[in-house]
Design a protein around this motif. Structure first.
Motif, PDB file in Angstrom:
ATOM      1  N   GLN A  50       0.818  -1.214   0.000  1.00  0.00           N
ATOM      2  CA  GLN A  50       0.000   0.000   0.000  1.00  0.00           C
ATOM      3  C   GLN A  50       0.851   1.264   0.000  1.00  0.00           C
ATOM      4  OE1 GLN A  50      -3.145  -0.519  -0.249  1.00  0.00           O
ATOM      5  NE2 GLN A  50      -4.158   1.410   0.240  1.00  0.00           N
ATOM      6  N   ALA A  51       1.825   1.334   0.893  1.00  0.00           N
ATOM      7  CA  ALA A  51       2.613   2.565   1.010  1.00  0.00           C
ATOM      8  C   ALA A  51       3.967   2.272   1.629  1.00  0.00           C
ATOM      9  CB  ALA A  51       1.858   3.569   1.896  1.00  0.00           C
ATOM     10  N   VAL A  52       4.901   3.178   1.400  1.00  0.00           N
ATOM     11  CA  VAL A  52       6.238   3.055   1.983  1.00  0.00           C
ATOM     12  C   VAL A  52       6.592   4.369   2.669  1.00  0.00           C
ATOM     13  CG1 VAL A  52       6.951   1.415   0.193  1.00  0.00           C
ATOM     14  CG2 VAL A  52       7.488   3.856  -0.071  1.00  0.00           C
ATOM     15  N   ALA A  53       7.587   4.305   3.585  1.00  0.00           N
ATOM     16  CA  ALA A  53       8.005   5.516   4.298  1.00  0.00           C
ATOM     17  C   ALA A  53       9.470   5.394   4.671  1.00  0.00           C
ATOM     18  CB  ALA A  53       7.165   5.670   5.571  1.00  0.00           C
ATOM     19  N   ASP A  54      10.144   6.530   4.702  1.00  0.00           N
ATOM     20  CA  ASP A  54      11.558   6.543   5.109  1.00  0.00           C
ATOM     21  C   ASP A  54      11.897   7.970   5.506  1.00  0.00           C
ATOM     22  OD1 ASP A  54      14.131   4.441   4.306  1.00  0.00           O
ATOM     23  OD2 ASP A  54      14.628   6.514   4.866  1.00  0.00           O
ATOM     24  N   ILE A  55      12.834   8.110   6.458  1.00  0.00           N
ATOM     25  CA  ILE A  55      13.254   9.476   6.789  1.00  0.00           C
ATOM     26  C   ILE A  55      14.052  10.080   5.642  1.00  0.00           C
ATOM     27  CG2 ILE A  55      13.209   9.487   9.332  1.00  0.00           C
ATOM     28  CD1 ILE A  55      16.204   8.654   9.174  1.00  0.00           C
ATOM     29  N   ASP A  56      14.542   9.235   4.754  1.00  0.00           N
ATOM     30  CA  ASP A  56      15.253   9.725   3.570  1.00  0.00           C
ATOM     31  C   ASP A  56      14.247   9.734   2.405  1.00  0.00           C
ATOM     32  OD1 ASP A  56      16.699  10.030   1.260  1.00  0.00           O
ATOM     33  OD2 ASP A  56      18.110   8.396   1.648  1.00  0.00           O
ATOM     34  N   PRO A  57      13.793  10.926   1.970  1.00  0.00           N
ATOM     35  CA  PRO A  57      12.742  10.975   0.950  1.00  0.00           C
ATOM     36  C   PRO A  57      13.153  10.276  -0.356  1.00  0.00           C
ATOM     37  CG  PRO A  57      13.129  13.157   1.895  1.00  0.00           C
ATOM     38  CD  PRO A  57      14.198  12.244   2.433  1.00  0.00           C
ATOM     39  N   ALA A  58      14.441  10.328  -0.702  1.00  0.00           N
ATOM     40  CA  ALA A  58      14.872   9.692  -1.959  1.00  0.00           C
ATOM     41  C   ALA A  58      14.717   8.176  -1.857  1.00  0.00           C
ATOM     42  CB  ALA A  58      16.325  10.065  -2.259  1.00  0.00           C
ATOM     43  N   ALA A  59      15.043   7.618  -0.671  1.00  0.00           N
ATOM     44  CA  ALA A  59      14.900   6.164  -0.479  1.00  0.00           C
ATOM     45  C   ALA A  59      13.429   5.771  -0.586  1.00  0.00           C
ATOM     46  CB  ALA A  59      15.466   5.757   0.884  1.00  0.00           C
ATOM     47  N   ALA A  60      12.557   6.588  -0.004  1.00  0.00           N
ATOM     48  CA  ALA A  60      11.117   6.289  -0.064  1.00  0.00           C
ATOM     49  C   ALA A  60      10.616   6.357  -1.507  1.00  0.00           C
ATOM     50  CB  ALA A  60      10.347   7.271   0.820  1.00  0.00           C
ATOM     51  N   GLN A  61      11.038   7.370  -2.235  1.00  0.00           N
ATOM     52  CA  GLN A  61      10.583   7.523  -3.632  1.00  0.00           C
ATOM     53  C   GLN A  61      11.051   6.345  -4.490  1.00  0.00           C
ATOM     54  OE1 GLN A  61       8.408   9.425  -4.810  1.00  0.00           O
ATOM     55  NE2 GLN A  61       8.213  10.986  -3.204  1.00  0.00           N
ATOM     56  N   ARG A  62      12.292   5.933  -4.285  1.00  0.00           N
ATOM     57  CA  ARG A  62      12.825   4.819  -5.089  1.00  0.00           C
ATOM     58  C   ARG A  62      12.047   3.534  -4.795  1.00  0.00           C
ATOM     59  NH1 ARG A  62      18.941   3.156  -4.060  1.00  0.00           N
ATOM     60  NH2 ARG A  62      17.961   2.896  -2.037  1.00  0.00           N
ATOM     61  N   ALA A  63      11.803   3.247  -3.517  1.00  0.00           N
ATOM     62  CA  ALA A  63      11.055   2.033  -3.160  1.00  0.00           C
ATOM     63  C   ALA A  63       9.620   2.114  -3.675  1.00  0.00           C
ATOM     64  CB  ALA A  63      11.072   1.828  -1.646  1.00  0.00           C
ATOM     65  N   ALA A  64       9.029   3.298  -3.581  1.00  0.00           N
ATOM     66  CA  ALA A  64       7.639   3.460  -4.033  1.00  0.00           C
ATOM     67  C   ALA A  64       7.526   3.170  -5.532  1.00  0.00           C
ATOM     68  CB  ALA A  64       7.151   4.875  -3.727  1.00  0.00           C
ATOM     69  N   ALA A  65       8.524   3.633  -6.274  1.00  0.00           N
ATOM     70  CA  ALA A  65       8.498   3.396  -7.723  1.00  0.00           C
ATOM     71  C   ALA A  65       8.657   1.899  -8.014  1.00  0.00           C
ATOM     72  CB  ALA A  65       9.620   4.192  -8.390  1.00  0.00           C
TER      73      ALA A  65
END
Ligand SMILES: NC(=O)c1ccc[n+]([C@@H]2O[C@H](COP(=O)([O-])OP(=O)(O)OC[C@H]3O[C@@H](n4cnc5c(N)ncnc54)[C@H](O)[C@@H]3O)[C@@H](O)[C@H]2O)c1
Length: 416
Positions: A50-65
């Motif tokens: 459903q969703a991902v989260a990380d304190i590092d926004p780039a890490a979250a964006q990469r996983a979300a993609a």
């Protein structure tokens, strides 16, 4: 911060769970291991990311993609109403706080190992999960390996006689763990026993039950000035401990108390060594289980194959080979007449020969690693769907692995 177990009310009947609907997973911590696990979770039937989260926004964006999922802030994901199961894959020191928030928000939780970095915190999570009727286990994947089942069956069969002692030597690579990595920071990782040793305390507990730490030590790598962030600080790089488990095998369970001087301890000593100091290409692990009639060895940290060498009669060779996957038997020596009679540990037995049996799960390390990660999640999700499902790993075992690790860590620190 630790919460007292007493502060949590006694368990109430488990809340009803959704039995047939899709399980919506949220990931907190989009690092290296989470991305490996999520690829396996995503392939499970009836599971959606459903969703991902990380304190590092780039890490979250990469996983979300990669996972075709939404992005939320970590605090928002832990309580999001459209998430059923939170997978926490952040560094260890954050596990307790995040898991607690998620359970309190009604989520089931899969926590990366360790469950928490202190026994009090791990116990608090287990009590809370029971009260809320939620899952909260650590990702202790080792017991899901088919080779773990095979070894357990060999021990229980007593075909090799009693288990006398065990040894696990883990000479692991640190090539990917630069001087600034959180792994070396004990206040984040909990130390090697807690961050890593829990896997093997849990594996051996799945064979031998509850153990107790009887000795421990550690060594530090001296400061290495000039090698970058963190390099000037000494780091723990090697830990060792010896644990005692209840005796295995029928013969040891019926020990005559009149034998011996009464001052010793019956039981199986198991020695664990973990060091992070090798180049990646030299990363290696070996587990040795020494029995009365021979020994069994497993290789790799997620074991892929093994070897057994023992003095057995023909029936025991066939029965042992039956317990091991893809077993291949080689007779090293054959005995006739008096040579068939063998003695050890004040006992005699017959052996028709010395055999070597090799066995394998038929996959490489990454293949088996992916399978055990998938199978642990599938097992927990089966329980989430049906509380009558018997899980292979529970909260209690997740806590027990932290208790062993913390006891070993305390003893190693006290030893200097
Ligand atoms: N079960 C296994 O076999 C296995 C294998 C490797 C690692 N692990 C465990 O997985 C966990 C993560 O390890 P890793 O190697 O992937 O680490 P990593 O450093 O690669 O990833 C951690 C991620 O968490 C993020 N993060 C840190 N603090 C956060 C916070 N408060 N909220 C949200 N995100 C946060 C970081 O930005 C990073 O992206 C550790 O607990 C480790 O012990 C388990």
């Amino acid at each position: 911060m630790s919460a007292s177990v007493d502060a949590i009310a006694a368990p109430e009947p488990r809340a009803a769970v959704r039995t047939t609907a899709t399980i919506r997973v949220g990931l907190v911590g989009c690092g290296a291991f989470a991305r490996f696990s999520m690829a396996r979770y995503r392939a499970l039937p009836g599971v959606t990311i459903q969703a991902v989260a990380d304190i590092d926004p780039a890490a979250a964006q990469r996983a979300a993609a990669e996972l075709e999922a939404g992005v939320l802030a970590p605090e928002a994901l832990l309580v999001a109403p459209d998430i059923d199961l939170v997978y926490i894959a952040t560094p260890p020191a954050t596990h307790f706080h995040q898991a607690r928030l998620a359970i309190e928000a009604g989520k089931h939780v899969l926590v990366e190992k360790p469950l928490a970095t202190t026994v009090a915190d791990a116990e608090t999570l287990a009590v809370l999960a029971e009260r809320e009727g939620r899952c909260c286990v650590a990702n202790l994947v080792e017991r899901y390996n088919p080779l773990a089942d095979a070894v357990r069956d060999v021990i229980r069969s007593n075909l090799l006689g009693d288990l006398v002692h065990g040894l696990f030597v883990n000479d692991a690579a640190d090539e990917g763990l630069g001087p600034g990595h959180w792994f070396w920071n004990r206040s984040v990782s909990g130390g090697i026993f807690v961050e890593h040793g829990v896997h093997f305390f849990d594996l051996v507990a799945s064979w031998l039950g509850h153990g107790e730490v009887v000795a421990a030590a550690r060594s530090v790598r001296p400061p290495r000035p000039g090698c970058g962030n963190g390099g000037p600080t000494a780091v723990e790089e090697q830990v060792m401990c010896t644990c005692r488990y209840a005796p295995s095998g029928a013969a040891s369970r019926t020990v005559d108390p009149a034998c011996g001087d009464g001052n010793g301890h019956a039981g199986v000593l198991f020695h664990f060594e973990h060091g992070f100091h090798q180049p990646s290409r030299m990363d290696r692990q070996e587990m040795r289980l020494v029995f009365e009639r021979g020994e069994l060895r497993l290789f790799d940290w997620v074991p892929t194959h093994g070897e057994l060498r023992a003095l057995l009669d023909d029936a025991a060779v066939a029965a042992t080979a039956d317990l091991l996957p893809a077993a291949s038997v080689r007779r090293v020596d054959r005995y006739e007449g008096d040579a068939r009679h063998v003695r050890g540990r004040f006992r005699g037995f017959d052996a028709s020969g010395l055999v070597e049996i090799t066995f394998t799960v038929g996959k490489d390390k990454l293949g088996i690693y992916g399978d055990v990660v998938r199978d642990l999640a599938a097992d927990q999700i089966a329980w989430i769907r049906d509380p009558a499902h018997r899980r292979r790993l529970t909260e209690a075992e997740s806590v027990a692995s932290v208790a062993m690790a913390c006891a070993a860590d305390r003893m190693a620190l006290a030893a200097g």
